[in-house]
Design a protein around this motif. Structure first.
Motif, PDB file in Angstrom:
ATOM      1  N   SER A  45      54.696  25.392  34.469  1.00  0.00           N
ATOM      2  CA  SER A  45      54.584  25.630  33.025  1.00  0.00           C
ATOM      3  C   SER A  45      53.597  26.740  32.708  1.00  0.00           C
ATOM      4  N   LEU A  46      52.657  26.994  33.619  1.00  0.00           N
ATOM      5  CA  LEU A  46      51.652  28.027  33.372  1.00  0.00           C
ATOM      6  C   LEU A  46      52.268  29.416  33.303  1.00  0.00           C
ATOM      7  N   ASP A  47      53.498  29.553  33.789  1.00  0.00           N
ATOM      8  CA  ASP A  47      54.220  30.819  33.727  1.00  0.00           C
ATOM      9  C   ASP A  47      54.969  31.006  32.410  1.00  0.00           C
ATOM     10  N   LEU A  48      55.053  29.957  31.608  1.00  0.00           N
ATOM     11  CA  LEU A  48      55.863  30.027  30.394  1.00  0.00           C
ATOM     12  C   LEU A  48      55.155  30.854  29.329  1.00  0.00           C
ATOM     13  N   PRO A  49      55.867  31.739  28.661  1.00  0.00           N
ATOM     14  CA  PRO A  49      55.225  32.597  27.652  1.00  0.00           C
ATOM     15  C   PRO A  49      54.664  31.787  26.495  1.00  0.00           C
ATOM     16  N   GLY A  50      53.379  32.011  26.211  1.00  0.00           N
ATOM     17  CA  GLY A  50      52.744  31.338  25.090  1.00  0.00           C
ATOM     18  C   GLY A  50      52.404  29.883  25.306  1.00  0.00           C
ATOM     19  N   TRP A  51      52.619  29.384  26.516  1.00  0.00           N
ATOM     20  CA  TRP A  51      52.400  27.955  26.791  1.00  0.00           C
ATOM     21  C   TRP A  51      50.960  27.751  27.264  1.00  0.00           C
ATOM     22  N   SER A  52      50.297  26.736  26.726  1.00  0.00           N
ATOM     23  CA  SER A  52      48.928  26.418  27.132  1.00  0.00           C
ATOM     24  C   SER A  52      48.815  24.950  27.483  1.00  0.00           C
ATOM     25  N   ILE A  53      48.117  24.661  28.569  1.00  0.00           N
ATOM     26  CA  ILE A  53      47.872  23.282  28.988  1.00  0.00           C
ATOM     27  C   ILE A  53      47.053  22.537  27.952  1.00  0.00           C
ATOM     28  N   MET A  54      46.345  23.260  27.086  1.00  0.00           N
ATOM     29  CA  MET A  54      45.458  22.641  26.102  1.00  0.00           C
ATOM     30  C   MET A  54      46.188  22.139  24.867  1.00  0.00           C
ATOM     31  N   ASP A  55      47.411  22.592  24.662  1.00  0.00           N
ATOM     32  CA  ASP A  55      48.159  22.258  23.450  1.00  0.00           C
ATOM     33  C   ASP A  55      49.106  21.088  23.687  1.00  0.00           C
ATOM     34  N   ALA A  56      49.372  20.336  22.627  1.00  0.00           N
ATOM     35  CA  ALA A  56      50.396  19.287  22.676  1.00  0.00           C
ATOM     36  C   ALA A  56      51.759  19.936  22.496  1.00  0.00           C
ATOM     37  N   HIS A  57      52.676  19.612  23.388  1.00  0.00           N
ATOM     38  CA  HIS A  57      54.004  20.227  23.353  1.00  0.00           C
ATOM     39  C   HIS A  57      55.061  19.159  23.094  1.00  0.00           C
ATOM     40  N   GLU A  58      55.940  19.460  22.168  1.00  0.00           N
ATOM     41  CA  GLU A  58      57.059  18.563  21.878  1.00  0.00           C
ATOM     42  C   GLU A  58      58.346  19.374  21.876  1.00  0.00           C
ATOM     43  N   GLY A  59      59.381  18.805  22.475  1.00  0.00           N
ATOM     44  CA  GLY A  59      60.687  19.427  22.413  1.00  0.00           C
ATOM     45  C   GLY A  59      60.879  20.628  23.315  1.00  0.00           C
ATOM     46  N   ASP A  60      59.938  20.880  24.245  1.00  0.00           N
ATOM     47  CA  ASP A  60      60.112  22.033  25.140  1.00  0.00           C
ATOM     48  C   ASP A  60      60.408  21.599  26.573  1.00  0.00           C
ATOM     49  N   TYR A  61      60.659  20.311  26.772  1.00  0.00           N
ATOM     50  CA  TYR A  61      61.066  19.727  28.055  1.00  0.00           C
ATOM     51  C   TYR A  61      59.957  19.746  29.097  1.00  0.00           C
ATOM     52  N   THR A  62      58.713  20.045  28.704  1.00  0.00           N
ATOM     53  CA  THR A  62      57.591  19.833  29.612  1.00  0.00           C
ATOM     54  C   THR A  62      57.078  18.410  29.418  1.00  0.00           C
ATOM     55  N   GLN A  63      56.304  17.926  30.394  1.00  0.00           N
ATOM     56  CA  GLN A  63      55.900  16.519  30.380  1.00  0.00           C
ATOM     57  C   GLN A  63      54.399  16.295  30.530  1.00  0.00           C
ATOM     58  N   VAL A  64      53.663  17.339  30.822  1.00  0.00           N
ATOM     59  CA  VAL A  64      52.218  17.197  31.045  1.00  0.00           C
ATOM     60  C   VAL A  64      51.477  18.293  30.295  1.00  0.00           C
ATOM     61  N   ASP A  65      50.526  17.908  29.491  1.00  0.00           N
ATOM     62  CA  ASP A  65      49.545  18.812  28.901  1.00  0.00           C
ATOM     63  C   ASP A  65      48.301  17.968  28.631  1.00  0.00           C
ATOM     64  N   LEU A  66      47.190  18.615  28.286  1.00  0.00           N
ATOM     65  CA  LEU A  66      45.942  17.870  28.139  1.00  0.00           C
ATOM     66  C   LEU A  66      46.025  16.787  27.063  1.00  0.00           C
ATOM     67  N   PRO A  67      46.571  17.056  25.868  1.00  0.00           N
ATOM     68  CA  PRO A  67      46.667  15.975  24.880  1.00  0.00           C
ATOM     69  C   PRO A  67      47.465  14.780  25.373  1.00  0.00           C
ATOM     70  N   ARG A  68      48.561  15.034  26.091  1.00  0.00           N
ATOM     71  CA  ARG A  68      49.350  13.899  26.596  1.00  0.00           C
ATOM     72  C   ARG A  68      48.650  13.215  27.772  1.00  0.00           C
ATOM     73  N   MET A  69      47.894  13.963  28.562  1.00  0.00           N
ATOM     74  CA  MET A  69      47.106  13.328  29.614  1.00  0.00           C
ATOM     75  C   MET A  69      46.083  12.376  29.003  1.00  0.00           C
ATOM     76  N   LYS A  70      45.441  12.806  27.927  1.00  0.00           N
ATOM     77  CA  LYS A  70      44.477  11.944  27.260  1.00  0.00           C
ATOM     78  C   LYS A  70      45.151  10.726  26.664  1.00  0.00           C
ATOM     79  N   LYS A  71      46.264  10.926  26.000  1.00  0.00           N
ATOM     80  CA  LYS A  71      46.988   9.809  25.381  1.00  0.00           C
ATOM     81  C   LYS A  71      47.453   8.802  26.418  1.00  0.00           C
TER      82      LYS A  71
END
Length: 401
Positions: A45-71
């Motif tokens: 996912s780190l290769d995806l344009p504009g994608w950040s591990i720090m942001d919550a992502h919905e609807g982009d078919y990724t499954q891990v980011d920091l907000p979801r790790m915390k949740k």
């Protein structure tokens, strides 16, 4: 007198209520245990344009980011350097080597860019102190050793970069081992694969036999000086698939001190859905794996993917209950000291009822409902994998003299 005391008593009561209101609730069992997943494909996912591990992502078919790790209470894990198998000629393996180095650098850059959120772990003993700070644990792993070419000693460079688990093959047989899903060439580990295994033992890298053939697993169990891991595998008793292992293999793995980390992929035979399969195949051909997309291209790809979901929805998906049946079967056969979680997030994992890492407390709740203690849950979520890593570290120290 009583009248004069009423304001004072009322103030004391208000202070008491306020203290109750701000008191933190006791952490749940899931929050108390150290939770690590041994196979996170999230670095892609780190290769995806504009994608950040720090942001919550919905609807982009990724499954891990920091907000979801915390949740979901995921404390971290092993972040994979995955390279899709290609030709074995020197030019191809050099390009694969360069890609793998770049992916390792991306993982380290993620940590360096967000020091308040992530910490690079070096030893097995590092994970618990990192959790205690509220930050996320980052070990590196290699999925598919193909980028090493014909030089097992190159693993030392990756070890220096943070790699602590390494596999041998992926979906196709390569120079190191037969794949579980390809025609065998070596009847297990190749001579070069045996050298790579010895290098893993020397460096303190845990050998990972997920994706490798039954014969390769048998070779590793026989030859490795340290316990081995299956970083994201499952049980054939639940679904008879080459990527899963038999009960006899589970027992042999446990006898050697190793661990199977249960994934959420190979749980049942897929139901025929030819329209969806054709549409997804066309989408994959239009946007091949490994292609670096622009922001506009990725937006277009996501729009097409969502359209496929609307027109040809998935049918007969595996469920959370089936995933837990896989976990519980492995626990029954191998024992609580030899099972963990490696769900294959961002690499094909996820089931109905457990779509991303935000749903992970369900796993702990199901383990408790099945009668497992907090100590057991701690072993399953991290203790067993870290024990294997500590054993690899001890062997490396012994060989270093």
């Amino acid at each position: 007198m009583i009248t004069r005391l009423r304001p004072l008593l009322a103030g004391i009561a208000c202070l008491a209520l306020a203290s109750v209101a701000v008191a933190k609730p006791a952490p749940s069992l899931h929050e108390r245990v150290l939770t690590l997943d041994t196979h996170l494909d999230t670095p892609a996912s780190l290769d995806l344009p504009g994608w950040s591990i720090m942001d919550a992502h919905e609807g982009d078919y990724t499954q891990v980011d920091l907000p979801r790790m915390k949740k979901g209470g995921l404390d971290g894990g092993f972040w994979a350097i995955y390279t899709a198998q290609g030709p074995l000629d020197p030019d191809s393996t050099r390009k694969a080597r360069d890609f793998a180095f770049r992916r390792a650098a991306q993982i380290r850059e993620m940590v360096a860019a967000h020091p308040d959120a992530f910490v690079l772990a070096d030893k097995a003993a590092d994970a618990a102190p990192i959790k205690a700070t509220g930050k996320r644990v980052v070990y590196l792993s290699i999925e598919n050793a193909w980028p090493l070419g014909d030089d097992p000693s190159l693993l030392e460079v990756f070890h220096t970069l943070g790699v602590r688990i390494s596999g041998f093959a992926h979906f196709r047989t390569n120079q190191f081992a037969d794949s579980a899903t390809d025609k065998p060439k070596w009847d297990g580990l190749s001579p070069l694969g045996v050298q790579l295994l010895a290098e893993m033992n020397r460096l303190g890298v845990v050998p990972d036999l997920s994706h490798s053939s039954d014969a390769a697993l048998a070779d590793a169990l026989r030859l490795s000086k340290t316990p081995v891991i299956l970083s994201h595998s499952g049980c054939r008793a639940i679904y008879d698939h080459p990527r899963n292992v038999s009960d006899d293999q589970l027992r042999a793995l446990a006898a050697q001190g190793g661990v199977i980390q249960i994934n959420s992929v190979y749980l049942k035979k897929g139901e025929p859905n030819p329209e969806r399969e054709a549409a997804m195949k066309a989408l994959e051909a239009k946007y091949p794996e490994g292609t670096r997309l622009t922001g506009e291209q990725r937006a277009a790809m996501l729009a097409e993917w969502r359209a496929i979901d609307r027109l040809h929805p998935e049918t007969g998906r595996a469920t959370f209950e089936l995933f837990m049946a896989n976990v519980l079967h492995a626990l029954k056969v191998a024992g609580v000291d030899h099972v963990g979680i490696g769900a294959d997030w961002d690499g094909g994992g996820g089931v109905a009822g457990m779509e991303d890492v935000a749903d992970l407390p369900k796993v702990t709740a199901a383990l408790v409902a099945a009668g497992y203690s907090e100590a057991d849950v701690g072993k399953i979520w991290s203790g067993n994998a870290l024990r294997v890593l500590a054993a690899a570290e001890a062997e490396a120290a012994r060989e270093a003299g």
